[in-house]
Structure formats: structure tokens, C-alpha cells
Scaffold this active site. Structure first.
Site, PDB file in Angstrom:
ATOM      1  N   THR A  72       0.834  -1.203   0.000  1.00 15.11           N
ATOM      2  CA  THR A  72       0.000   0.000   0.000  1.00 15.11           C
ATOM      3  C   THR A  72       0.867   1.251   0.000  1.00 15.11           C
ATOM      4  OG1 THR A  72      -1.677  -1.224   1.247  1.00 15.11           O
ATOM      5  CG2 THR A  72      -1.892   1.168   1.174  1.00 15.11           C
ATOM      6  N   ASN A  73       1.909   1.280   0.828  1.00 10.85           N
ATOM      7  CA  ASN A  73       2.826   2.416   0.827  1.00 10.85           C
ATOM      8  C   ASN A  73       3.580   2.530  -0.489  1.00 10.85           C
ATOM      9  OD1 ASN A  73       3.414   3.877   3.731  1.00 10.85           O
ATOM     10  ND2 ASN A  73       2.529   1.845   3.974  1.00 10.85           N
ATOM     11  N   TYR A 167      -2.537 -10.492   3.483  1.00  8.07           N
ATOM     12  CA  TYR A 167      -2.521  -9.067   3.820  1.00  8.07           C
ATOM     13  C   TYR A 167      -3.949  -8.625   4.104  1.00  8.07           C
ATOM     14  CZ  TYR A 167      -1.319  -4.052   3.135  1.00  8.07           C
ATOM     15  OH  TYR A 167      -1.122  -2.696   3.285  1.00  8.07           O
ATOM     16  N   LYS A 196      -0.221 -10.427   7.568  1.00  6.01           N
ATOM     17  CA  LYS A 196       0.005  -9.058   8.012  1.00  6.01           C
ATOM     18  C   LYS A 196      -1.360  -8.452   8.337  1.00  6.01           C
ATOM     19  CE  LYS A 196       1.166  -4.406   6.535  1.00  6.01           C
ATOM     20  NZ  LYS A 196       1.265  -3.482   5.375  1.00  6.01           N
ATOM     21  N   VAL A 239       5.010  -4.773   9.905  1.00  4.15           N
ATOM     22  CA  VAL A 239       5.317  -4.134   8.627  1.00  4.15           C
ATOM     23  C   VAL A 239       4.828  -2.704   8.767  1.00  4.15           C
ATOM     24  CG1 VAL A 239       4.999  -4.205   6.132  1.00  4.15           C
ATOM     25  CG2 VAL A 239       4.935  -6.339   7.457  1.00  4.15           C
TER      26      VAL A 239
END
Length: 346
Positions: A72-73, A167, A196, A239
Site C-alpha cells: 500500500t505504501n 494481507y 500481516k 510491517v
């Protein structure tokens, strides 16, 4: 991989005793930074691989235990296939050039269809990623149910050449939220090795860790502001986007806890939680903070490439000022810390 039908899909039939057997390639514990994507200052915002190479090596030298690209980042949804491949290749070259070719690198492989996701997993593996980070599908939420979600992950894991890390981030997938029953059911697959949890539900993490050891199904917090509570509950690490800005500090928080330095961990956890508010408000704040605290000292003089890709707007002066106000609590702490002793220097 074994045929899809061989895996147990019903979490209720799983043994109540904690499963600690190791899968073929478990995800190592620690703090992973989901690395930002940097662009050049042109209208088409081309990926700046040279800047990303410098950032990658800095993060490794600072003590990050692993790196995640195309999350996402990393603005996965804004990148095409070739850009994704090029970024992963760059990262693997950067760590190889540091003399650590087996350094842990994950790559986001999320797509809406099983077919494209498998293609992305294969491309990521060929480019140098050792694990794939995978969001659930979210295109037509009315048709998504637990059977669809389990089938999606199992189908991808059956065909993926790299192990899958689940995720869970409802905020970017139209509210689709994987509960602990689904995650525990998927833990039976030999090619699904971790989860995550950016949902922020520490209780969910504990429910999973109570049934599986980290070598079988590891759990990682999706943010540093609840890292210590997650570690207490059995998580293997986190994370964290703020690793782009203060990699030494967030890595040291994990190291303090694992070394039993609990008072120092508690004090640092408090400060990290305050600073991370800026990252939670906007990815632009994280990206600009990475330039301000790291990249401008590595020869990147302009912050123009640190905006999100269009159509998202560049950060304004008020947003930058607000981010600095939050980040400032960690500025001196980060400067005072060294890289990983005996291995890396920063």
C-alpha cells in the site's frame, strides 16, 4: 504444490493443539518496511529507480529486518506490470550489491482475479522477491464470502512459486475483512506462511498465534503503534510505513523487546505511537518525511518526486508542517542510533 482439494478448508476440524511444524520457507521475524515508490519530476511521474536504490540500501543499513515492495505504501494499484518487475529487480540488486543476496524481500502481488494474481506472483518471483504479499479480492463485494476468499488464496498459493503472506487491510479493499477463522483455515496450506494484520485487531492476532507457531503461520502487526502489544500476544514483528522515515528507531523497538529491555521498549513504543499519527493521516506525509529525513541527505535535492502518483494531490505546506510536528519527537532519537551492530552501518 499439492492439489487444491487436499487441503482442509474447515477451521473447526483443525486440532486444538498448537501447531508448531515448520513450513518450507517461513517468513523471518522482525520489522519490515513497506517501501515507498519514488517518481521523477515529470508530468508522467516515471519511477525513479536510482533514488529507490539509494533508499533501499539505506533502509537495510539502518537495521530493517526485511523490506516490502509494491504494498500500500508502495502504491501497488498505481503501477503497471513492468514497473513492478523493475522495482523488485532493483531491490534485489541493491541488497546483492551490499553483499547480502538472501536479504528478505517481499513483493505485493495483489490483483482482482486469480489468473492475474498468479501471473504477478510468477513475475515477482522471477524478479527476485522471496515472498508475495496478497490482499483479498474486493471488486464486487456482494459476491465475496468466506468460500470465495479461501478459494482465492488457495488457488493462488497452489500455483505461486513464492510463499504467500496474507494481507488484511479492510481500508483499501472496500471493507473486506479476513477474520481469524479464515486465516486459521488458510494456515493449513503449505505455501501460505504468514499474515500481516493492518486491521489493528490485536485480539485477532492472538487467536491465530494461540493455534500456530511462527514457523507454521506467523503474524505481523500492520503498524508500529501496536507493535509491543502484538509481540506480547505472540506476533513475529510488524510491517510499518514509518520505517521509511525512521528505520533505526522502529527496528530498535523490536530489538529492545526481544532482548528483554522492556522499560526501554515501553518508552520508545509511546513515542513511536505519537509520531506515527502523521503516517496514518496520509501516505503523502510518509513519503515527504522519507525525503526530509533521509533522501535529501543522499543527494536527492528536490522533494518533487515524493508526492503520490496522480490523481492524488501533492502535499501542501500545512500538511508538511503538521507531519514535521508529529515526526519531531523521534528526530533526535533516530540520529542517536547506529545501524545494526556487527553487520550493517548507517
Amino acid at each position: 504444490m499439492a492439489p487444491f482439494s487436499k487441503y482442509n478448508r474447515n477451521s473447526k476440524t483443525m486440532a486444538s493443539q498448537k501447531i508448531t511444524t515448520s513450513k518450507a520457507k517461513p517468513l523471518p521475524p522482525g520489522v519490515y518496511t513497506p517501501v515507498i515508490t519514488i517518481y521523477d519530476n515529470t508530468p508522467t511521474q516515471q519511477v525513479d529507480l536510482d533514488a529507490m536504490y539509494k533508499h533501499c540500501q539505506y533502509l537495510v543499513n539502518a537495521g530493517c529486518h526485511g523490506l516490502v515492495y509494491l504494498g500500500t505504501n508502495g502504491e501497488l494499484a498505481m503501477l503497471n506490470h513492468q514497473e513492478r518487475i523493475d522495482i523488485v529487480k532493483m531491490a534485489r540488486k541493491a541488497v546483492t550489491d551490499l553483499g547480502i543476496p538472501d536479504y528478505p524481500i517481499l513483493a505485493g502481488i495483489s490483483a482482482q482475479s486469480v489468473a492475474e494474481t498468479i501471473q504477478l506472483a510468477k513475475e515477482a518471483g522471477e524478479a527476485g522477491a522471496a515472498w508475495g504479499l496478497l490482499l483479498p479480492p474486493s471488486y464486487w463485494t456482494k459476491a465475496i464470502n468466506p468460500k470465495v476468499l479461501e478459494g482465492y488464496y488457495r488457488d493462488v498459493a497452489d500455483a505461486s512459486p513464492i510463499p504467500i503472506v496474507i494481507y488484511n487491510y479492510p481500508g483499501v479493499v472496500s471493507g473486506v475483512d479476513l477474520d481469524s477463522d479464515i486465516i486459521c483455515a488458510l494456515a493449513s496450506h503449505p505455501n501460505i506462511v504468514a499474515a500481516k494484520l493492518t486491521c489493528g485487531q490485536v485480539g485477532k492476532a492472538i487467536r491465530v498465534t494461540s493455534r500456530y507457531g511462527p514457523q507454521h503461520m506467523a503474524v505481523y502487526a500492520g503498524s508500529a503503534d501496536y507493535l509491543v502489544p502484538s509481540l506480547v500476544g505472540g506476533a513475529s514483528g510488524c510491517v510499518v510505513g514509518m520505517g521509511n522515515v525512521f528505520p533505526k528507531t522502529v527496528s530498535r523497538l523490536y530489538d529492545y523487546y526481544k532482548a528483554g529491555r522492556l522499560n526501554e521498549a515501553a518508552a520508545l513504543q509511546e513515542k513511536i505511537s505519537v509520531a506515527e499519527a502523521a503516517c496514518k493521516k496520509s501516505l503523502n506525509s510518509t513519503k515527504w518525511g522519507a525525503w526530509y529525513y533521509i533522501l535529501r541527505n543522499l543527494g536527492i535535492e528536490s522533494d518533487a518526486g515524493f508526492a503520490m502518483r496522480k490523481p492524488y494531490l501533492s502535499p501542501g505546506e500545512e500538511q508538511k508542517k503538521s507531519a514535521l510536528a508529529a515526526f519531531s519527537i523521534l528526530e533526535d532519537i533516530e540520529k542517536s542510533m547506529q545501524g545494526r551492530e556487527g553487520i550493517f552501518k548507517a
